[in-house]
Design a protein around this motif. Structure first.
Motif, PDB file in Angstrom:
ATOM      1  N   VAL A 164       0.844  -1.190   0.000  1.00  0.00           N
ATOM      2  CA  VAL A 164       0.000   0.000   0.000  1.00  0.00           C
ATOM      3  C   VAL A 164       0.879   1.239   0.000  1.00  0.00           C
ATOM      4  N   THR A 165       0.628   2.138  -0.943  1.00  0.00           N
ATOM      5  CA  THR A 165       1.233   3.472  -0.882  1.00  0.00           C
ATOM      6  C   THR A 165       0.158   4.432  -0.376  1.00  0.00           C
ATOM      7  N   ILE A 166       0.400   5.005   0.793  1.00  0.00           N
ATOM      8  CA  ILE A 166      -0.577   5.886   1.434  1.00  0.00           C
ATOM      9  C   ILE A 166      -0.393   7.292   0.869  1.00  0.00           C
ATOM     10  N   PRO A 167      -1.412   7.890   0.281  1.00  0.00           N
ATOM     11  CA  PRO A 167      -1.242   9.206  -0.340  1.00  0.00           C
ATOM     12  C   PRO A 167      -1.051  10.321   0.688  1.00  0.00           C
ATOM     13  N   ASP A 168      -0.412  11.376   0.253  1.00  0.00           N
ATOM     14  CA  ASP A 168      -0.252  12.570   1.084  1.00  0.00           C
ATOM     15  C   ASP A 168      -1.621  13.242   1.222  1.00  0.00           C
ATOM     16  N   PHE A 169      -2.145  13.286   2.440  1.00  0.00           N
ATOM     17  CA  PHE A 169      -3.521  13.729   2.625  1.00  0.00           C
ATOM     18  C   PHE A 169      -3.696  15.212   2.314  1.00  0.00           C
ATOM     19  N   SER A 170      -2.711  16.035   2.626  1.00  0.00           N
ATOM     20  CA  SER A 170      -2.865  17.471   2.433  1.00  0.00           C
ATOM     21  C   SER A 170      -3.030  17.849   0.968  1.00  0.00           C
ATOM     22  N   SER A 171      -2.511  17.025   0.057  1.00  0.00           N
ATOM     23  CA  SER A 171      -2.617  17.332  -1.372  1.00  0.00           C
ATOM     24  C   SER A 171      -3.663  16.492  -2.086  1.00  0.00           C
ATOM     25  N   THR A 172      -3.996  15.307  -1.558  1.00  0.00           N
ATOM     26  CA  THR A 172      -4.939  14.420  -2.241  1.00  0.00           C
ATOM     27  C   THR A 172      -6.274  14.293  -1.532  1.00  0.00           C
ATOM     28  N   GLN A 173      -6.344  14.675  -0.248  1.00  0.00           N
ATOM     29  CA  GLN A 173      -7.569  14.516   0.552  1.00  0.00           C
ATOM     30  C   GLN A 173      -8.042  13.063   0.563  1.00  0.00           C
ATOM     31  N   THR A 174      -7.079  12.142   0.550  1.00  0.00           N
ATOM     32  CA  THR A 174      -7.396  10.717   0.447  1.00  0.00           C
ATOM     33  C   THR A 174      -6.684   9.929   1.528  1.00  0.00           C
ATOM     34  N   ALA A 175      -7.424   9.042   2.180  1.00  0.00           N
ATOM     35  CA  ALA A 175      -6.874   8.053   3.096  1.00  0.00           C
ATOM     36  C   ALA A 175      -7.223   6.674   2.541  1.00  0.00           C
ATOM     37  N   CYS A 176      -6.871   5.599   3.249  1.00  0.00           N
ATOM     38  CA  CYS A 176      -7.210   4.273   2.761  1.00  0.00           C
ATOM     39  C   CYS A 176      -7.553   3.350   3.923  1.00  0.00           C
ATOM     40  N   LEU A 177      -8.382   2.358   3.628  1.00  0.00           N
ATOM     41  CA  LEU A 177      -8.866   1.399   4.608  1.00  0.00           C
ATOM     42  C   LEU A 177      -8.375   0.006   4.232  1.00  0.00           C
ATOM     43  N   VAL A 178      -7.754  -0.682   5.186  1.00  0.00           N
ATOM     44  CA  VAL A 178      -7.287  -2.053   4.988  1.00  0.00           C
ATOM     45  C   VAL A 178      -8.208  -2.991   5.748  1.00  0.00           C
ATOM     46  N   ASN A 179      -8.764  -3.964   5.041  1.00  0.00           N
ATOM     47  CA  ASN A 179      -9.639  -4.960   5.647  1.00  0.00           C
ATOM     48  C   ASN A 179      -8.775  -6.086   6.213  1.00  0.00           C
ATOM     49  N   LEU A 180      -8.788  -6.247   7.534  1.00  0.00           N
ATOM     50  CA  LEU A 180      -7.955  -7.259   8.171  1.00  0.00           C
ATOM     51  C   LEU A 180      -8.394  -8.674   7.828  1.00  0.00           C
ATOM     52  N   ARG A 181      -9.651  -8.858   7.460  1.00  0.00           N
ATOM     53  CA  ARG A 181     -10.151 -10.199   7.157  1.00  0.00           C
ATOM     54  C   ARG A 181      -9.746 -10.644   5.758  1.00  0.00           C
ATOM     55  N   THR A 182      -9.809  -9.742   4.780  1.00  0.00           N
ATOM     56  CA  THR A 182      -9.571 -10.118   3.382  1.00  0.00           C
ATOM     57  C   THR A 182      -8.267  -9.592   2.805  1.00  0.00           C
ATOM     58  N   LEU A 183      -7.595  -8.694   3.523  1.00  0.00           N
ATOM     59  CA  LEU A 183      -6.393  -8.019   3.014  1.00  0.00           C
ATOM     60  C   LEU A 183      -6.682  -7.248   1.728  1.00  0.00           C
ATOM     61  N   GLN A 184      -7.861  -6.667   1.643  1.00  0.00           N
ATOM     62  CA  GLN A 184      -8.184  -5.759   0.552  1.00  0.00           C
ATOM     63  C   GLN A 184      -8.070  -4.326   1.052  1.00  0.00           C
ATOM     64  N   CYS A 185      -7.748  -3.426   0.133  1.00  0.00           N
ATOM     65  CA  CYS A 185      -7.552  -2.028   0.502  1.00  0.00           C
ATOM     66  C   CYS A 185      -8.357  -1.141  -0.434  1.00  0.00           C
ATOM     67  N   GLU A 186      -8.982  -0.114   0.130  1.00  0.00           N
ATOM     68  CA  GLU A 186      -9.771   0.809  -0.679  1.00  0.00           C
ATOM     69  C   GLU A 186      -9.494   2.242  -0.224  1.00  0.00           C
ATOM     70  N   PRO A 187      -9.455   3.181  -1.180  1.00  0.00           N
ATOM     71  CA  PRO A 187      -9.251   4.585  -0.809  1.00  0.00           C
ATOM     72  C   PRO A 187     -10.556   5.225  -0.363  1.00  0.00           C
ATOM     73  N   ILE A 188     -10.444   6.259   0.443  1.00  0.00           N
ATOM     74  CA  ILE A 188     -11.599   7.058   0.835  1.00  0.00           C
ATOM     75  C   ILE A 188     -11.187   8.514   0.733  1.00  0.00           C
ATOM     76  N   SER A 189     -11.968   9.300  -0.036  1.00  0.00           N
ATOM     77  CA  SER A 189     -11.579  10.671  -0.367  1.00  0.00           C
ATOM     78  C   SER A 189     -12.596  11.667   0.157  1.00  0.00           C
ATOM     79  N   PHE A 190     -12.113  12.881   0.395  1.00  0.00           N
ATOM     80  CA  PHE A 190     -12.943  13.987   0.867  1.00  0.00           C
ATOM     81  C   PHE A 190     -12.600  15.216   0.044  1.00  0.00           C
ATOM     82  N   THR A 191     -13.638  15.948  -0.376  1.00  0.00           N
ATOM     83  CA  THR A 191     -13.415  17.181  -1.118  1.00  0.00           C
ATOM     84  C   THR A 191     -14.124  18.316  -0.428  1.00  0.00           C
ATOM     85  N   ALA A 192     -13.601  19.523  -0.628  1.00  0.00           N
ATOM     86  CA  ALA A 192     -14.174  20.693   0.029  1.00  0.00           C
ATOM     87  C   ALA A 192     -15.467  21.129  -0.629  1.00  0.00           C
TER      88      ALA A 192
END
Length: 471
Positions: free
Chosen positions: A428-456
């Motif tokens: 997983v490459t975690i994006p710089d939040f201040s420039s992308t407004q994006t974090a990510c969620l890792v599912n401990l059960r399946t080892l899947q990862c999904e981004p979650i974004s916020f815009t102003a």
């Protein structure tokens, strides 16, 4: 909307709906088993009197038997594994050693001093590779120049590899093939009965005075603590069992890199900005740790030691949030077991340094390359600052993680790779939040990862699609 019950149960919290004080839906946050594994990154006696040659020697001594076994498996048991002092011209053999790349464009303190004498300054560069670079392999006693089937632009100084080929009459070693240590052995993951998530984010960039960034950050905090969305989003937020902040909590604007040339009043303003950013960070952490366990890693712009491994931020900087047992101040690199899932990662300095000194541009590709080299930071201490370890190299990977991450990347990327012995690793490459407004969620059960974004600013449909997390 939520109003939080401040019931702390070994790091868990209850989230209750607003219908009434005594009635309404109540969501209990998952409380995963957690055990930090950062002892190897403690510095102990912080002495800088030793030479850095010791860490290279310790690295090679540790990696040589691993690579010798890999070489025999790949090229046959009849392939002799020799040291450089035993080489004979024309003999096909295998050599295990440490790569050194001689680079004409590599920054030098002598070239920096030349600028003070009004000589031609070195141009600003984002990469330091060139066609004139030379690749050299060295062991404890000797070194030899390499040519042949090995990509010198992709290689970086400090990598321990095994090469196969022969020394020619001109004194150079012609490489026919090479191999890395590849993925270490991995302990199996426990089977979880339900989805549990770890939220990863980095580059909060506090102190940058970016209003959009602060709005997105507050939306992120509200989402995690259950202050955002309807009952579906609230129950989803309760499945976030831990939050990991992977460095660069403060903005680069808070740094004072030119203190010797700035006026004193400018220096004081910069320091005051850093203090204000830490106060703001403490207030944000207070909102989080009252609801969910939080791990805080330092990064390049944060107030701790510059060289790797960076030590945890001091608790005295967080008078509000440090009273909660759910606040875990961690080192960089970070290593921990969360519900039996082994997390390993850095705030991104190692990946960015390799990007500058190689042809690789993708942070995800570099992350996989370091995993296959079995080393977190091969360019340390050559171009990446690190502590002069004497008897060990703590950045060697002895056990394969389940989640391997790097913070402060330009964009979110993830990839699940599999090893020859059944290893499964989520990169997983975690994006710089201040420039992308994006974090990510890792599912401990399946080892899947999904981004979650916020815009102003967005339409109602965009807002729903970007802030609603589906589990």
């Amino acid at each position: 909307m939520f109003s939080e019950l401040s019931a702390q149960k070994e790091g868990s919290s209850l989230l209750r709906g607003p219908d009434s004080e005594d009635a309404g839906p109540v969501f209990e946050r998952a409380s995963p088993a957690y055990s930090p594994r950062t002892e190897r990154y403690g510095l102990g006696d912080r002495s800088f009197s030793r030479q850095y040659a010791h860490i290279y020697a310790a690295r090679l001594m540790h990696m040589r038997p691993l690579l010798a076994d890999r070489a025999r498996n790949k090229w046959g048991s009849n392939a002799p594994v020799k040291k450089l002092c035993d080489l004979e011209t024309g003999e096909q053999c295998c050599i295990v050693g440490t790569l050194f790349k001689r680079m004409e464009l590599q920054p030098s303190i002598l070239k920096e001093i030349s600028e003070e004498h009004n000589l031609l300054p070195q141009p600003a560069r984002t990469k330091f590779i060139s066609e004139t670079d030379e690749l050299i392999l060295e062991d404890e006693l000797q070194r030899i120049k390499l040519e042949g089937k090995i990509d010198k632009d992709k290689c970086v100084t400090g990598s321990v590899i095994a090469i196969y080929g022969a020394e020619k009459n001109d004194g150079k070693f012609t490489v026919e093939d090479f191999c890395t240590a590849d993925l270490p052995l991995q302990t199996s993951r426990p089977a979880l009965s339900s989805d549990r998530f770890v939220l990863l984010t980095s580059g909060l960039g506090l102190g940058s005075h970016n209003a959009d960034s602060m709005l997105g950050l507050q939306l992120l905090v509200d989402m995690v603590t259950g202050q955002l969305g309807g009952l579906g989003e609230q129950s989803g937020a309760a499945t976030i069992s831990r939050v990991l902040l992977a460095g660069n909590l403060l903005s680069q604007n808070t740094q004072d890199k030119d203190a010797s040339t700035k006026a004193k009043y400018l220096t004081k303003k910069t320091q005051a900005g850093s203090v204000e950013a830490i106060r703001l960070l403490d207030e944000l952490l207070l909102q989080l740790v009252a609801s969910v366990p939080v791990d805080v890693m330092p990064g390049q712009y944060d107030p701790t030691n510059y060289t790797l491994p960076q030590q945890p931020l001091h608790r005295c900087m967080f008078p509000l949030s440090s009273v909660y047992p759910t606040l875990q101040l961690a080192s960089n690199p970070y290593e921990a077991n969360i519900d039996g899932v082994r997390f390993l990662g850095t705030s991104g300095q190692n990946v960015c340094d390799i990007q500058r000194y190689s042809s690789m541009d993708s942070h995800l590709e570099i992350l996989e390359e370091t995993l296959r080299l079995r080393h977190l930071a091969p360019t340390a201490p050559d171009t990446l600052g690190c502590f002069p370890f004497y008897q060990k190299d703590p950045f060697i990977l002895d056990e394969c993680p389940h989640v391997y991450f790097s913070g402060n990347a330009p964009a979110f990327q993830s990839k699940l790779i599999k090893g020859s012995d059944g290893q499964e690793v989520l990169l997983v490459t975690i994006p710089d939040f201040s420039s992308t407004q994006t974090a990510c969620l890792v599912n401990l059960r399946t080892l899947q990862c999904e981004p979650i974004s916020f815009t102003a600013f967005s339409t109602d449909e965009d807002e729903e699609s970007e802030m609603n997390v589906s589990h």
